[in-house]
Design an enzyme around this catalytic site. Structure first.
Site, PDB file in Angstrom:
ATOM      1  N   GLU A 167       0.894  -1.167   0.137  1.00 54.19           N
ATOM      2  CA  GLU A 167      -0.178   0.035   0.041  1.00 54.19           C
ATOM      3  C   GLU A 167       0.736   1.294  -0.265  1.00 54.19           C
ATOM      4  O   GLU A 167       0.685   2.283   0.864  1.00 54.19           O
ATOM      5  CB  GLU A 167      -1.012   0.080   1.072  1.00 54.19           C
ATOM      6  CG  GLU A 167      -1.942  -1.170   1.659  1.00 54.19           C
ATOM      7  CD  GLU A 167      -3.381  -1.103   1.738  1.00 54.19           C
ATOM      8  OE1 GLU A 167      -2.951  -0.317   2.780  1.00 54.19           O
ATOM      9  OE2 GLU A 167      -4.027  -1.806   1.731  1.00 54.19           O
ATOM     10  N   THR A 177      -3.169   1.393  -2.697  1.00 57.25           N
ATOM     11  CA  THR A 177      -5.225   1.411  -2.014  1.00 57.25           C
ATOM     12  C   THR A 177      -5.925   2.215  -2.300  1.00 57.25           C
ATOM     13  O   THR A 177      -5.650   3.163  -3.153  1.00 57.25           O
ATOM     14  CB  THR A 177      -4.702   1.173  -0.218  1.00 57.25           C
ATOM     15  OG1 THR A 177      -5.936   0.980  -0.060  1.00 57.25           O
ATOM     16  CG2 THR A 177      -4.126   2.790   0.150  1.00 57.25           C
ATOM     17  N   ASN A 178      -6.728   2.826  -1.888  1.00 54.05           N
ATOM     18  CA  ASN A 178      -7.545   4.045  -2.124  1.00 54.05           C
ATOM     19  C   ASN A 178      -7.688   3.798  -3.793  1.00 54.05           C
ATOM     20  O   ASN A 178      -8.030   4.132  -4.494  1.00 54.05           O
ATOM     21  CB  ASN A 178      -6.902   5.242  -2.378  1.00 54.05           C
ATOM     22  CG  ASN A 178      -8.151   6.168  -2.441  1.00 54.05           C
ATOM     23  OD1 ASN A 178      -8.807   6.420  -1.554  1.00 54.05           O
ATOM     24  ND2 ASN A 178      -7.011   7.556  -2.424  1.00 54.05           N
ATOM     25  N   GLU A 205      -5.440  -7.387  -0.995  1.00 54.02           N
ATOM     26  CA  GLU A 205      -5.720  -7.344   0.760  1.00 54.02           C
ATOM     27  C   GLU A 205      -7.524  -7.551  -0.121  1.00 54.02           C
ATOM     28  O   GLU A 205      -8.045  -6.738  -0.637  1.00 54.02           O
ATOM     29  CB  GLU A 205      -5.196  -6.232   1.210  1.00 54.02           C
ATOM     30  CG  GLU A 205      -4.331  -5.941   1.752  1.00 54.02           C
ATOM     31  CD  GLU A 205      -3.708  -4.932   2.605  1.00 54.02           C
ATOM     32  OE1 GLU A 205      -4.662  -4.487   2.917  1.00 54.02           O
ATOM     33  OE2 GLU A 205      -2.136  -4.034   2.849  1.00 54.02           O
ATOM     34  N   ASP A 243     -11.001  -8.289  20.693  1.00 60.10           N
ATOM     35  CA  ASP A 243      -9.766  -8.556  20.935  1.00 60.10           C
ATOM     36  C   ASP A 243      -8.958  -7.907  22.138  1.00 60.10           C
ATOM     37  O   ASP A 243      -8.017  -7.408  22.001  1.00 60.10           O
ATOM     38  CB  ASP A 243      -8.856  -8.799  19.919  1.00 60.10           C
ATOM     39  CG  ASP A 243      -9.602  -7.942  18.563  1.00 60.10           C
ATOM     40  OD1 ASP A 243      -9.138  -6.609  18.963  1.00 60.10           O
ATOM     41  OD2 ASP A 243      -8.149  -8.260  17.651  1.00 60.10           O
ATOM     42  N   ASN A 298     -11.411  -1.938  16.680  1.00 61.63           N
ATOM     43  CA  ASN A 298     -11.864  -1.991  15.031  1.00 61.63           C
ATOM     44  C   ASN A 298     -11.497  -0.938  14.478  1.00 61.63           C
ATOM     45  O   ASN A 298     -12.205   0.310  14.409  1.00 61.63           O
ATOM     46  CB  ASN A 298     -13.403  -2.588  15.397  1.00 61.63           C
ATOM     47  CG  ASN A 298     -13.725  -4.354  15.609  1.00 61.63           C
ATOM     48  OD1 ASN A 298     -13.024  -4.522  16.510  1.00 61.63           O
ATOM     49  ND2 ASN A 298     -14.767  -4.119  16.732  1.00 61.63           N
TER      50      ASN A 298
END
Length: 196
Positions: free
Chosen positions: A40, A83-84, A142, A153, A157
């Site tokens: 990315e 990305t994007n 991805e 976790d 998030n």
């Protein structure tokens, strides 16, 4: 490890690290089929944000992969990853820059998160455009989808699982499976070589 290095030092370090890593893997009989030279990288790589410097780094990584591939007589594809992809003009600008700079690579990787990156149809449009305009293979490097909006976790998030859910795909286990299946089918239909 690259903090404080000048660009030439970073390029040398990246080249050496890539060659050493690949040789170690191949000597251990790992069948390396592809190396992604940057993850990315729209907004930077190894602390560099100036595109000509990022291109220098990419060329160092690419050269290392090609040399090891030749020395070991082992075909290894080279991937770049952006990305994007919602912004079609930005994606085209990235691919055009790689071509004008004559970067040696094989696969243009796209991050595609349906809750951030637009529609599945737009992902297909971008993949087809890269393949047809620049003659490069395309992969979805991805993707993911939420199966719950619950915190699980202790890390928080990146997706709330509420107002950022894609219509028709609620935050359930079945919808997660359906979304991933639909992304894989759409990527295949657009001629992508695979999905991670």
């Amino acid at each position: 490890a690259w903090e404080g290095m000048e660009i030439e030092e970073k390029c040398d370090a990246l080249y050496t690290f890539t060659k050493d890593s690949l040789n170690t893997l191949l000597d251990a009989d790992v069948d390396v089929a592809m190396v992604q030279i940057g993850n990315e990288i729209n907004y930077g790589m190894a602390g560099e944000t100036f595109q000509p410097k990022i291109m220098q780094l990419l060329k160092s990584g690419s050269r290392a992969v090609r040399e090891v591939s030749e020395e070991k007589n082992h075909d290894i594809k080279i991937a770049v990853h952006y990305t994007n992809i919602r912004d079609n003009a930005e994606v085209d600008s990235r691919a055009s820059a790689l071509q004008s700079e004559d970067l040696d690579y094989d696969v243009f990787g796209l991050s595609f998160y349906s809750f951030w990156d637009g529609t599945i149809e737009n992902m297909q449009k971008v993949a087809k455009h890269i393949r047809e305009t620049y003659g490069k293979d395309v992969m979805v490097a991805e993707t993911s989808y939420a199966y719950t909006s619950e915190e699980g976790d202790g890390q928080g998030n990146s997706l709330a699982g509420t107002d950022d859910i894609v219509e028709g795909y609620p935050a359930t286990v079945q919808s997660q499976a359906t979304m991933v299946r639909d992304i894989c089918a759409a990527a295949n239909e657009a001629g992508a070589i695979g999905v991670f």
